[in-house]
Design a protein around this motif. Structure first.
Motif, PDB file in Angstrom:
ATOM      1  N   ARG A 199       0.816  -1.149   0.161  1.00 22.68           N
ATOM      2  CA  ARG A 199       0.100   0.064   0.085  1.00 22.68           C
ATOM      3  C   ARG A 199       0.888   1.095   0.101  1.00 22.68           C
ATOM      4  NH1 ARG A 199       0.115   2.279   5.009  1.00 22.68           N
ATOM      5  NH2 ARG A 199       0.672   0.586   6.942  1.00 22.68           N
ATOM      6  N   ARG A 202       1.678   2.185  -3.478  1.00 22.38           N
ATOM      7  CA  ARG A 202       0.558   2.772  -4.302  1.00 22.38           C
ATOM      8  C   ARG A 202       0.433   4.146  -3.617  1.00 22.38           C
ATOM      9  NH1 ARG A 202      -2.449  -1.987  -3.162  1.00 22.38           N
ATOM     10  NH2 ARG A 202      -3.239  -1.008  -1.409  1.00 22.38           N
ATOM     11  N   ARG A 206       0.853   7.739  -6.144  1.00 22.67           N
ATOM     12  CA  ARG A 206      -0.044   8.754  -6.070  1.00 22.67           C
ATOM     13  C   ARG A 206       0.464  10.192  -5.855  1.00 22.67           C
ATOM     14  NH1 ARG A 206      -3.334   5.150  -3.241  1.00 22.67           N
ATOM     15  NH2 ARG A 206      -2.901   6.000  -1.207  1.00 22.67           N
ATOM     16  N   ASP A 215       4.792   8.888 -13.332  1.00 23.91           N
ATOM     17  CA  ASP A 215       4.746   7.618 -12.435  1.00 23.91           C
ATOM     18  C   ASP A 215       6.137   7.362 -12.382  1.00 23.91           C
ATOM     19  OD1 ASP A 215       3.465   6.196 -10.792  1.00 23.91           O
ATOM     20  OD2 ASP A 215       2.099   5.193 -12.577  1.00 23.91           O
ATOM     21  N   ARG A 220       4.273  -0.001 -12.856  1.00 15.77           N
ATOM     22  CA  ARG A 220       3.303  -0.532 -13.533  1.00 15.77           C
ATOM     23  C   ARG A 220       3.749  -1.806 -13.988  1.00 15.77           C
ATOM     24  NH1 ARG A 220      -1.293   2.519 -12.912  1.00 15.77           N
ATOM     25  NH2 ARG A 220      -0.973   4.547 -12.610  1.00 15.77           N
ATOM     26  N   ASN A 225       5.201  -8.054  -6.129  1.00 16.75           N
ATOM     27  CA  ASN A 225       4.306  -7.013  -5.456  1.00 16.75           C
ATOM     28  C   ASN A 225       3.471  -7.910  -4.497  1.00 16.75           C
ATOM     29  OD1 ASN A 225       2.026  -8.560  -6.768  1.00 16.75           O
ATOM     30  ND2 ASN A 225       2.636  -7.276  -8.791  1.00 16.75           N
TER      31      ASN A 225
END
Length: 269
Positions: A199, A202, A206, A215, A220, A225
């Protein structure tokens, strides 16, 4: 180590990156006030007293420690104090015998944070701070070799990797994470790792997007992960000749403290 092709992709940030008010302005994790929102005490409280002596009961020479991604040094100093039982000495002179027990080399990619660490360290004779991109093999290898040679050593007794794996992973991809963990395993007899959970990946992505900086290059496409504590444990134990000695539990922000030991034979001295 595996993934060596990734070693040139991460360069030291310009100094203003460590001063930005927005945490996303630190794409390498070089936050300017990191210890304010992840205080060292939360990690230290999970580690048992006397840990260093229990790991090295027969040590007669100074133990060597390596802290990778030390930021401005608050956690490095707290670890040093805890390991040597010096918790009450932060404002007093360095105990004369401390350097005979442990020498700690701390590095970070951000030179401004290292300058801050050097200026505020209460243990300058025992804790060394240096600006180093650990993923730049051309800079890393001569620097670490030179440090180890001062003590007639070829490896460190204990290494610390506290909330660093995510930044290596995001900036260097899966191959970079594998290379980094293999490097630490080759350098350290014991290794204390605090992996960031997924988390956090992510959230970091963001923040970077909110700043209009796109990014992370590899975010990606990461195949490693999910449960990152489990992934780091699997990589170190299955690919890097280490074994999990102990999990000291998790911090209040859900990061595990994992202690590994090398299973590879190491020459003495």
């Amino acid at each position: 180590p595996p993934g060596a092709g990734s070693s040139s992709k991460m360069s030291a940030p310009i100094s203003r990156g460590s001063r930005g008010a927005e945490p996303g302005a630190a794409p390498y994790g070089n936050f300017p006030n990191y210890s304010r929102f992840h205080p060292p005490e939360a990690r230290i409280s999970l580690l048992p007293r006397g840990l260093l002596r229990s790991l090295f009961p027969a040590a007669t020479r100074p133990l060597l420690g390596l802290d990778v991604g030390c930021n401005s040094g608050e956690l490095s100093v707290a670890l040093y104090q805890h390991l040597l039982g010096l918790q009450d000495s932060s404002s007093s002179p360095e105990p004369p015998g401390a350097g005979k027990e442990l020498k700690l080399l701390c590095c970070d990619i951000d030179p401004e944070l290292i300058r801050r660490a050097q200026q505020s360290s209460p243990f300058p004779a025992s804790i060394s701070f240096a600006s180093l991109d650990i993923m730049d093999s051309g800079a890393r290898e001569p620097f670490l070799s030179s440090y180890l040679e001062r003590f007639g050593r070829s490896s460190f007794d204990i290494g610390f990797c506290m909330s660093v794996t995510m930044w290596i992973h995001l900036n260097h991809g899966d191959g970079g994470l594998l290379e980094f963990l293999a490097l630490l395993a080759s350098l350290c007899t014991f290794l204390l790792v605090e992996p960031q959970p997924w988390r956090c990946y992510r959230a970091a992505a963001r923040r970077l997007r909110r700043l209009g900086r796109g990014d992370f290059e590899h975010f990606r496409s990461l195949q490693i992960n999910g449960d990152m504590a489990e992934s780091v444990t699997r990589i170190l134990t299955q690919q890097c000749a280490m074994e999990l000695v102990c999990s000291f539990g998790s911090t209040s922000w859900d990061r595990s403290l994992l202690l590994f030991k090398s299973t590879a034979a190491r020459p003495e001295g």
